[in-house]
Scaffold this motif. Structure first.
Motif, PDB file in Angstrom:
ATOM      1  N   GLN A 200       0.828  -1.208   0.000  1.00 55.37           N
ATOM      2  CA  GLN A 200       0.000   0.000   0.000  1.00 55.37           C
ATOM      3  C   GLN A 200       0.864   1.261   0.000  1.00 55.37           C
ATOM      4  O   GLN A 200       0.465   2.296  -0.535  1.00 55.37           O
ATOM      5  CB  GLN A 200      -0.937   0.014   1.203  1.00 55.37           C
TER       6      GLN A 200
ATOM      7  N   ASP B  43       3.681   1.492  -1.605  1.00 54.56           N
ATOM      8  CA  ASP B  43       4.081   1.663  -2.999  1.00 54.56           C
ATOM      9  C   ASP B  43       2.930   2.233  -3.816  1.00 54.56           C
ATOM     10  O   ASP B  43       3.146   3.033  -4.727  1.00 54.56           O
ATOM     11  CB  ASP B  43       4.539   0.327  -3.588  1.00 54.56           C
ATOM     12  N   ALA B  44       1.713   1.804  -3.473  1.00 52.16           N
ATOM     13  CA  ALA B  44       0.553   2.354  -4.183  1.00 52.16           C
ATOM     14  C   ALA B  44       0.458   3.860  -3.946  1.00 52.16           C
ATOM     15  O   ALA B  44       0.211   4.636  -4.867  1.00 52.16           O
ATOM     16  CB  ALA B  44      -0.725   1.657  -3.727  1.00 52.16           C
ATOM     17  N   LEU B  45       0.696   4.282  -2.711  1.00 48.54           N
ATOM     18  CA  LEU B  45       0.721   5.726  -2.411  1.00 48.54           C
ATOM     19  C   LEU B  45       1.767   6.428  -3.271  1.00 48.54           C
ATOM     20  O   LEU B  45       1.491   7.456  -3.904  1.00 48.54           O
ATOM     21  CB  LEU B  45       1.079   5.961  -0.943  1.00 48.54           C
ATOM     22  N   ARG B  46       2.960   5.851  -3.287  1.00 48.25           N
ATOM     23  CA  ARG B  46       4.044   6.479  -4.044  1.00 48.25           C
ATOM     24  C   ARG B  46       3.702   6.538  -5.523  1.00 48.25           C
ATOM     25  O   ARG B  46       3.942   7.556  -6.181  1.00 48.25           O
ATOM     26  CB  ARG B  46       5.350   5.697  -3.828  1.00 48.25           C
ATOM     27  N   ALA B  47       3.144   5.447  -6.053  1.00 45.06           N
ATOM     28  CA  ALA B  47       2.792   5.433  -7.477  1.00 45.06           C
ATOM     29  C   ALA B  47       1.733   6.487  -7.797  1.00 45.06           C
ATOM     30  O   ALA B  47       1.664   6.985  -8.909  1.00 45.06           O
ATOM     31  CB  ALA B  47       2.289   4.047  -7.876  1.00 45.06           C
ATOM     32  N   LEU B  48       0.927   6.848  -6.795  1.00 44.66           N
ATOM     33  CA  LEU B  48      -0.086   7.895  -7.000  1.00 44.66           C
ATOM     34  C   LEU B  48       0.487   9.274  -6.673  1.00 44.66           C
ATOM     35  O   LEU B  48      -0.259  10.231  -6.485  1.00 44.66           O
ATOM     36  CB  LEU B  48      -1.316   7.616  -6.139  1.00 44.66           C
ATOM     37  N   ALA B  49       1.798   9.364  -6.595  1.00 49.84           N
ATOM     38  CA  ALA B  49       2.499  10.632  -6.377  1.00 49.84           C
ATOM     39  C   ALA B  49       2.205  11.242  -5.013  1.00 49.84           C
ATOM     40  O   ALA B  49       2.186  12.455  -4.838  1.00 49.84           O
ATOM     41  CB  ALA B  49       2.188  11.643  -7.486  1.00 49.84           C
ATOM     42  N   VAL B  50       1.945  10.381  -4.024  1.00 47.51           N
ATOM     43  CA  VAL B  50       1.755  10.863  -2.658  1.00 47.51           C
ATOM     44  C   VAL B  50       2.909  10.324  -1.817  1.00 47.51           C
ATOM     45  O   VAL B  50       3.140   9.118  -1.784  1.00 47.51           O
ATOM     46  CB  VAL B  50       0.411  10.357  -2.082  1.00 47.51           C
ATOM     47  N   HIS B  51       3.628  11.214  -1.176  1.00 50.99           N
ATOM     48  CA  HIS B  51       4.757  10.777  -0.347  1.00 50.99           C
ATOM     49  C   HIS B  51       4.214  10.117   0.926  1.00 50.99           C
ATOM     50  O   HIS B  51       3.416  10.731   1.630  1.00 50.99           O
ATOM     51  CB  HIS B  51       5.618  11.985   0.012  1.00 50.99           C
ATOM     52  N   PRO B  52       4.621   8.886   1.215  1.00 45.92           N
ATOM     53  CA  PRO B  52       4.079   8.202   2.400  1.00 45.92           C
ATOM     54  C   PRO B  52       4.284   8.998   3.688  1.00 45.92           C
ATOM     55  O   PRO B  52       3.424   8.966   4.574  1.00 45.92           O
ATOM     56  CB  PRO B  52       4.871   6.888   2.447  1.00 45.92           C
TER      57      PRO B  52
ATOM     58  N   TYR C 133       1.593  11.660   3.883  1.00 50.58           N
ATOM     59  CA  TYR C 133       0.236  11.159   4.089  1.00 50.58           C
ATOM     60  C   TYR C 133       0.090  10.461   5.435  1.00 50.58           C
ATOM     61  O   TYR C 133      -0.959  10.536   6.056  1.00 50.58           O
ATOM     62  CB  TYR C 133      -0.129  10.184   2.963  1.00 50.58           C
TER      63      TYR C 133
END
Ligand SMILES: Nc1ncnc2c1ncn2[C@@H]1O[C@H](COP(=O)(O)OP(=O)(O)OP(=O)(O)O)[C@@H](O)[C@H]1O
Ligand SMILES: [Mg+2]
Lengths: 262, 254
Positions: A126, A128-137, A140
């Motif tokens: 999840q 990585d999914a955040l990162r792929a959506l251009a959101v820095h973990p 967030y």
């Protein structure tokens, strides 16, 4: 030579661990100052870590205050200093017992939850999914938890201290028969703003320690359920130990600004 | 080859090398993906296809080699510098990677809200449209844990597509789906390509799907690009490694 090398490795890995925590803290600050604060998540986290930790913290405070008052009374009673129980309990609660015990309880409750949640997100991709959506973990997940802890911890510590002092007062005056007026008078006379400040500052610092230790464990969890379990255990253990150690240095440092007594 | 139909490269990968825990996964993989095409990446299970896909959106950094997306070399960029390129791409993870604390609707709405969409009626409309596209309308309120594997994957697809990325990375989009839904996903990929000019890279084991959607096929074998060509070239190949692949799956077709 072997033991020396072992100690050397230990010091090195500890230094690297502190470096990792510092990097995480730096990334969190960068998130905050680049306007990556999500108010809704902060509120949600305040509810999770602040509001829902209250019961644990109140029970801790009440029983600590009560038992400490009892022990102090038995000793002081022999010296006929019954009314000194008030200031001893209140100053200790403010300066040490309140923040430390509250911090330890929150490290257990909140630290475990944070590292388990982030760790699960890590091992299920999840993050990585955040990162792929251009959101820095960090933006967030860590930023809202950090802000929530910085806001909540002083309040939790204040509650812990408050009920501790109240429990001590009720026990000493209502059951052990110490004069209410003198108890309160002495307590207020010997407790000052410096004690309050010390308690609240310590609380906030412990909150920061808990957030970074737990989030670091979670974000770096490895290898499935076992990894998450390990991250959670270590978050609680390291968080608690750090609180005790940091408390010592904090006591030393803060005593310069807020000396005990007058 | 059909280069004349594909003017510019969207993604260029040169000599990608990756080792994980001492194991060499990629050993100099090179590949070009052209504007508006669908490239299918084949390869044995455990061969490194997912690892390769992760490099294209900066989730992994190569040991050596470069990845270029559009004009920008993204290998070696810092996490925050990657945000811009990632906004133009979408990725479907092999296991979906849904946010399990959010409902289906909130998962799909996540990229919209993160890009600053505050009008909830717009969000709701787009979420509904995206879920319809993957045949999951009416499941908005469910939690990811309560979905079947195939449904989860389709929600993840809706989440990846909701922002209309220019380039899509699919990690086994049809694995674990029934043949009818699998076919509709294939058609969806084609439709996005035709209508919106989306460039797609699809990792799959499904040969039927490959022949339906692929403009080019690449075969990842032992860390390198073993074959690159069109579907016809793939069918016509006599190379045993390639034949194993094409025929190994052809038994499943009827
Ligand atoms: N985080 C990781 N740590 C260690 N090894 C890894 C990691 N990720 C991938 N690998 C290894 O890399 C190799 C390639 O994995 P990858 O997931 O890319 O395979 P794949 O081609 O996608 O296979 P499949 O078709 O089954 O999905 C495997 O041998 C795997 O064990
Ligand atoms: Mg894979």
């Amino acid at each position: 030579m072997a033991p020396a090398r072992y100690v050397g490795d230990l010091i090195f890995s500890f230094a690297r661990y502190l470096g990792d925590l510092a990097l995480l803290a730096g990334e969190t600050m960068r998130g905050i100052f680049h306007g990556q604060v999500r108010p809704q998540l902060v509120v949600q986290q305040i509810y999770e870590v602040g509001f829902r930790s209250q019961l644990v913290v109140l029970i801790t405070g009440a029983f600590t205050g009560a038992v400490f008052a009892t022990q102090t009374y038995f000793q002081f009673h022999r010296l006929q200093m019954d009314t000194a129980v008030g200031p001893v309990v209140s100053v200790s609660m403010f300066r040490e017992l309140g923040p430390v015990l509250c911090g330890l309880m929150v490290a257990g409750r909140v630290g475990a939850a944070m590292s388990a949640e982030l760790g699960t997100m890590k091992v299920t991709e999840q993050l990585d999914a955040l990162r792929a959506l251009a959101v820095h973990p960090v933006d967030y997940l860590v930023v809202p938890r950090f802000l929530a802890m910085v806001i909540s911890m002083p309040l939790l510590v204040a509650e812990c201290i408050g009920v501790g002092i109240l429990a001590a007062y009720l026990l000493t005056t209502q059951i052990l028969g110490v004069s209410e007026t003198y108890y309160v008078h002495n307590m207020l006379h010997f407790t000052g703003g410096r004690d309050v400040a010390m308690g609240l500052i310590k609380g906030m610092v412990f909150g920061v320690v808990i957030v970074f230790v737990s989030c670091h464990q979670g974000l770096n969890a490895r290898e499935g359920a076992v990894g998450v379990g390990r991250a959670t255990t270590e978050a609680v253990v390291i968080g608690s130990l750090f609180i005790l150690v940091v408390n010592f240095f904090l006591t030393m440092a803060l005593n310069i600004f807020f000396p005990a007594g007058k | 080859m059909t280069e004349h139909a594909h003017p510019s490269e969207v993604i260029t990968v040169e000599n990608l090398v990756q080792t994980i825990g001492g194991q060499e996964i990629l050993r100099g993989f090179s590949l070009k993906v052209y504007q508006g095409e669908t490239l299918v990446l084949l390869g044995r299970s455990g061969g490194g296809k997912s690892v390769f896909l992760r490099h294209l959106i900066g989730l992994m950094q190569p040991v050596s080699g470069t990845v270029t997306v559009g004009q920008e070399v993204i290998s070696g960029l810092q996490e925050r510098e990657l945000a811009k390129v990632r906004r133009s791409m979408g990725m479907l993870f092999q296991n979906g990677a849904l946010f399990d604390s959010l409902t289906v609707a909130d998962n799909v709405a996540f990229p919209l809200r993160e890009r600053g969409e505050t009008d909830e009626s717009v969000v709701r409309a787009k979420v509904e449209e995206a879920l319809q596209m993957v045949d999951l309308a009416g499941n908005e309120g469910k939690m990811p844990v309560n979905l079947s594997g195939g449904m989860r994957k389709r929600v993840a697809l809706a989440r990846a597509l909701v922002n209309q990325p220019r380039c899509m990375l699919y990690d086994e989009p049809t694995a674990g789906l029934d043949p009818i839904v699998a076919d509709s996903i294939d058609l969806l990929i084609r439709r996005l390509q035709r209508k919106l000019g989306v460039t797609s890279i699809v990792v799959t084991h499904d040969m039927k799907s490959t022949f339906t959607i692929a403009d080019h096929v690449a075969l990842l074998h032992e860390g390198r690009c073993y074959f690159y060509g069109t579907c016809d070239q793939l069918r016509a190949s006599t190379d045993p490694v390639i034949r194993d692949f094409v025929e190994g799956r052809s038994h499943d077709e009827p």
